[in-house]
Design a protein around this motif. Structure first.
Motif, mmCIF file in Angstrom:
data_model
loop_
_atom_site.group_PDB
_atom_site.id
_atom_site.type_symbol
_atom_site.label_atom_id
_atom_site.label_comp_id
_atom_site.label_asym_id
_atom_site.label_seq_id
_atom_site.Cartn_x
_atom_site.Cartn_y
_atom_site.Cartn_z
ATOM 1 N N CYS A 235 27.802 44.114 38.723
ATOM 2 C CA CYS A 235 28.377 43.175 37.749
ATOM 3 C C CYS A 235 28.426 43.789 36.353
ATOM 4 C CB CYS A 235 27.558 41.883 37.726
ATOM 5 S SG CYS A 235 27.682 40.903 39.233
ATOM 6 N N VAL A 236 27.402 44.567 35.980
ATOM 7 C CA VAL A 236 27.401 45.218 34.673
ATOM 8 C C VAL A 236 28.517 46.260 34.596
ATOM 9 C CG1 VAL A 236 26.067 46.705 33.126
ATOM 10 C CG2 VAL A 236 24.963 44.784 34.258
ATOM 11 N N ALA A 237 28.696 47.042 35.665
ATOM 12 C CA ALA A 237 29.791 48.019 35.686
ATOM 13 C C ALA A 237 31.143 47.318 35.589
ATOM 14 C CB ALA A 237 29.721 48.850 36.963
ATOM 15 N N THR A 238 31.277 46.175 36.257
ATOM 16 C CA THR A 238 32.517 45.402 36.166
ATOM 17 C C THR A 238 32.747 44.907 34.746
ATOM 18 O OG1 THR A 238 32.285 44.700 38.465
ATOM 19 C CG2 THR A 238 33.722 43.387 37.068
ATOM 20 N N THR A 239 31.686 44.447 34.078
ATOM 21 C CA THR A 239 31.804 43.904 32.727
ATOM 22 C C THR A 239 32.164 44.981 31.718
ATOM 23 O OG1 THR A 239 30.197 42.173 33.245
ATOM 24 C CG2 THR A 239 30.584 42.639 30.926
ATOM 25 N N LEU A 240 31.490 46.116 31.795
ATOM 26 C CA LEU A 240 31.633 47.135 30.755
ATOM 27 C C LEU A 240 32.789 48.099 30.988
ATOM 28 C CD1 LEU A 240 27.877 48.057 30.154
ATOM 29 C CD2 LEU A 240 29.264 46.326 29.029
ATOM 30 N N PHE A 241 33.201 48.283 32.235
ATOM 31 C CA PHE A 241 34.212 49.312 32.515
ATOM 32 C C PHE A 241 35.466 48.791 33.222
ATOM 33 C CE2 PHE A 241 30.229 51.704 32.252
ATOM 34 C CZ PHE A 241 30.579 52.713 31.373
ATOM 35 N N MET A 242 35.380 47.658 33.911
ATOM 36 C CA MET A 242 36.498 47.203 34.741
ATOM 37 C C MET A 242 37.159 45.937 34.220
ATOM 38 S SD MET A 242 36.737 49.407 37.260
ATOM 39 C CE MET A 242 37.610 48.547 38.540
ATOM 40 N N GLY A 243 36.935 45.582 32.970
ATOM 41 C CA GLY A 243 37.614 44.425 32.398
ATOM 42 C C GLY A 243 36.986 43.099 32.714
ATOM 43 N N GLY A 244 35.811 43.071 33.368
ATOM 44 C CA GLY A 244 35.124 41.821 33.625
ATOM 45 C C GLY A 244 35.973 40.841 34.410
ATOM 46 N N TYR A 245 36.124 39.653 33.862
ATOM 47 C CA TYR A 245 36.868 38.581 34.526
ATOM 48 C C TYR A 245 38.354 38.629 34.235
ATOM 49 C CZ TYR A 245 36.081 36.684 29.849
ATOM 50 O OH TYR A 245 36.017 36.518 28.495
ATOM 51 N N LEU A 246 38.851 39.646 33.559
ATOM 52 C CA LEU A 246 40.283 39.760 33.273
ATOM 53 C C LEU A 246 41.054 40.033 34.569
ATOM 54 C CD1 LEU A 246 40.178 41.966 30.045
ATOM 55 C CD2 LEU A 246 40.384 39.480 30.187
ATOM 56 N N PRO A 247 42.245 39.441 34.722
ATOM 57 C CA PRO A 247 43.021 39.656 35.960
ATOM 58 C C PRO A 247 43.472 41.108 36.092
ATOM 59 C CG PRO A 247 43.829 37.752 34.741
ATOM 60 C CD PRO A 247 42.880 38.464 33.831
ATOM 61 N N ILE A 248 43.648 41.518 37.320
ATOM 62 C CA ILE A 248 44.121 42.858 37.624
ATOM 63 C C ILE A 248 45.632 42.919 37.396
ATOM 64 C CG2 ILE A 248 44.290 44.604 39.454
ATOM 65 C CD1 ILE A 248 41.861 43.250 40.766
ATOM 66 N N TRP A 249 46.103 44.029 36.837
ATOM 67 C CA TRP A 249 47.540 44.208 36.648
ATOM 68 C C TRP A 249 48.232 44.315 38.003
ATOM 69 C CZ3 TRP A 249 51.155 47.863 38.023
ATOM 70 C CH2 TRP A 249 52.375 47.794 37.362
ATOM 71 N N PRO A 250 49.370 43.695 38.232
ATOM 72 C CA PRO A 250 50.237 42.957 37.287
ATOM 73 C C PRO A 250 50.009 41.466 37.276
ATOM 74 C CG PRO A 250 51.441 43.349 39.312
ATOM 75 C CD PRO A 250 50.057 43.911 39.529
ATOM 76 N N PHE A 251 48.897 41.003 37.911
ATOM 77 C CA PHE A 251 48.672 39.550 37.996
ATOM 78 C C PHE A 251 48.358 38.937 36.634
ATOM 79 C CE2 PHE A 251 47.399 41.368 42.123
ATOM 80 C CZ PHE A 251 48.329 40.719 42.928
ATOM 81 N N ASN A 252 47.988 39.796 35.649
ATOM 82 C CA ASN A 252 47.713 39.256 34.321
ATOM 83 C C ASN A 252 48.974 38.732 33.643
ATOM 84 O OD1 ASN A 252 48.416 42.120 34.264
ATOM 85 N ND2 ASN A 252 48.233 41.946 32.050
ATOM 86 N N ASN A 253 50.147 39.119 34.144
ATOM 87 C CA ASN A 253 51.406 38.635 33.574
ATOM 88 C C ASN A 253 51.869 37.321 34.196
ATOM 89 O OD1 ASN A 253 51.702 40.954 31.876
ATOM 90 N ND2 ASN A 253 52.386 42.124 33.661
ATOM 91 N N ILE A 254 51.140 36.830 35.195
ATOM 92 C CA ILE A 254 51.468 35.562 35.843
ATOM 93 C C ILE A 254 50.557 34.491 35.250
ATOM 94 C CG2 ILE A 254 51.662 34.331 38.036
ATOM 95 C CD1 ILE A 254 51.958 37.035 39.411
#
Length: 449
Positions: free
Chosen positions: A275-294
């Motif tokens: 979870c720490v690696a996801t938070t600090l390096f993988m954008g945390g709870y941000l959607p994966i591209w290209p789903f962030n545009n939906i």
């Protein structure tokens, strides 16, 4: 990007805080049970066997059954152990494992029961430093467990685990400094929001996953991932639990529920560092591209879904490495930590700091800066490739190998060869062994005649 307002934390009603704590606690327990099942099931597939499949559908209740079995097993305490410290050590490990999850942002700002709140228990301007401080306390649990057991094997396992954890704590901390330099903050929620900024190269601009730090800070990301395995004592760095050498490391003398707490904390730590690696390096709870545009998928309530997808990528990596890479030696472990990861982390942090200052002060636009940088890089590469003292190979004369020279039989190393049984016993200092061999030879001679 609008900076996250940390004033949202600490102003929730007491009942809402209690609800969030209960949800958080139950989620961690259920996730841990699922992670145990996931590892056993995935390892079964990788090793061409079925895995747990009897208790519940697909063996889903097997991990819960194992936990209940340990709960009702006899809890044995060694006679010479320090009883208070012996019982305290596993609780230190478990409390630290649970406490670090309170700093993880599983989602953004949402409206819950009519109140605006964060899908995170607590955040501070120095949240990542608080995380490092909490994880460093786990070292005390390890060393106290080994020392209080009054067992040589447990003590050796505790010392080895403590030495490896200290060396990798330094490399892990240095790998996170570049994240602070890029994000401009040490708050976990603000670091996630900092990764939502568009990535710019001149006039070009990318919005989405390109701004995540696992791409911008690849050396830091790789060093942190390596440190994850050492931090959690997982293969190939599971030397404290080397069955052939130390039994079960610092947990050798534990049984029943106290052993289950160590087992629980290990799997919680696996999920926590993911979870720490996801938070600090993988954008945390941000959607994966290209789903962030939906717009529908870029919803704060879907933040935990995106977060768990990324976190379980690291959990699968843990399982994959366990199934494929063998355990390394202890000297290789320490050499990797002290001679490679720490110097590389320190050098990379200095480069990132220079780069950030260069952007702020406009150095990168000058020709003199790039000429100086190229010259310095060429000198460093030359020193790395051709520098250092040259060792001349000296041929050593082969010496007679005596596996009983130290009093105990040892296997041959390299080109050494084990002599015949008569030669071994005649060269050993063990008189009873010689007598047994002589008596065996006489009886064999009489039988032949």
């Amino acid at each position: 990007m609008i900076p996250l307002d940390l004033s949202l934390f600490g102003h929730d009603p007491v009942w809402l805080v209690i609800v969030k704590v209960i949800i958080w606690f139950v989620f961690i327990l259920l996730a841990t049970i699922f992670n145990v099942w996931l590892e056993r099931r995935t390892l079964g597939r990788m090793q061409q066997r079925i895995g747990p499949n009897f208790a519940g559908p697909f063996g889903l209740i097997q991990a819960l059954g194992d936990g209940l079995k340990l709960l009702f097993k006899e809890d044995v305490t060694p006679k010479l152990a320090d009883r208070f410290v012996f019982k305290l050590a596993p609780f230190i490990m478990t409390v630290v494992a649970f406490g670090t999850f309170s700093l993880i942002p599983f989602g953004g700002t949402v409206k819950m029961f009519g109140h605006q709140t964060q899908l995170q228990l607590v955040d501070t301007p120095a949240a990542v430093l608080l995380y490092l401080a909490l994880t460093s306390i786990a070292v005390y649990g390890v060393v106290l467990a080994g020392w209080s057991s009054s067992s040589t094997y447990a003590l050796l396992g505790g010392l080895r685990s403590t030495a490896s954890m200290i060396s990798y704590e330094i490399a892990m901390g240095l790998s996170l400094v570049s994240v602070f330099l890029y994000a401009g903050t040490m708050s976990t929620s603000e670091i996630v929001q900092a990764q939502a900024r568009p990535l710019q190269f001149g006039a070009a601009q990318w919005q989405g996953s390109m701004g995540w730090y696992f791409l911008l800070l690849i050396p830091s990301f790789i060093i942190y991932v390596i440190s994850m395995f050492a931090e959690t004592n997982r293969q190939p760095f599971d030397l404290p639990e080397a069955e052939g050498e130390l039994g079960s490391g610092y947990m050798t003398e534990y049984s029943g529920m106290t052993y289950a707490l160590f087992f629980l904390s290990e799997y919680i730590n696996m999920f926590m560092v993911s979870c720490v690696a996801t938070t600090l390096f993988m954008g945390g709870y941000l959607p994966i591209w290209p789903f962030n545009n939906i717009g529908v998928l870029n919803n704060p309530w879907l933040g935990p879904v995106w977060f768990l997808i990324k976190a379980y990528m690291f959990m699968f990596l843990f399982i994959w490495v366990r199934a494929t890479i063998p355990r390394i030696r202890y000297d290789q472990l320490m050499r990797l930590g002290w001679k490679w990861l720490i110097p590389v982390s320190l050098g990379w942090t200095m480069l990132v700091a220079v780069f950030r200052v260069g952007i702020a002060d406009g150095w990168l636009g000058s020709r003199g800066f790039w000429i100086t940088a190229i010259v310095v890089a060429a000198v460093l590469i030359a020193l790395l490739l051709f520098g250092g003292p040259r060792e001349t190979a000296v041929e050593e004369e082969p010496t007679a190998f005596d596996p009983y020279a130290g009093g105990y039989p040892v296997p041959p190393i390299g080109d050494q060869k084990v002599p015949g049984l008569v030669d071994v016993v005649s060269s050993a200092a063990d008189e009873p062994a010689r007598a047994v061999l002589s008596e065996t030879s006489d009886s064999q001679r009489r039988a032949d005649s």
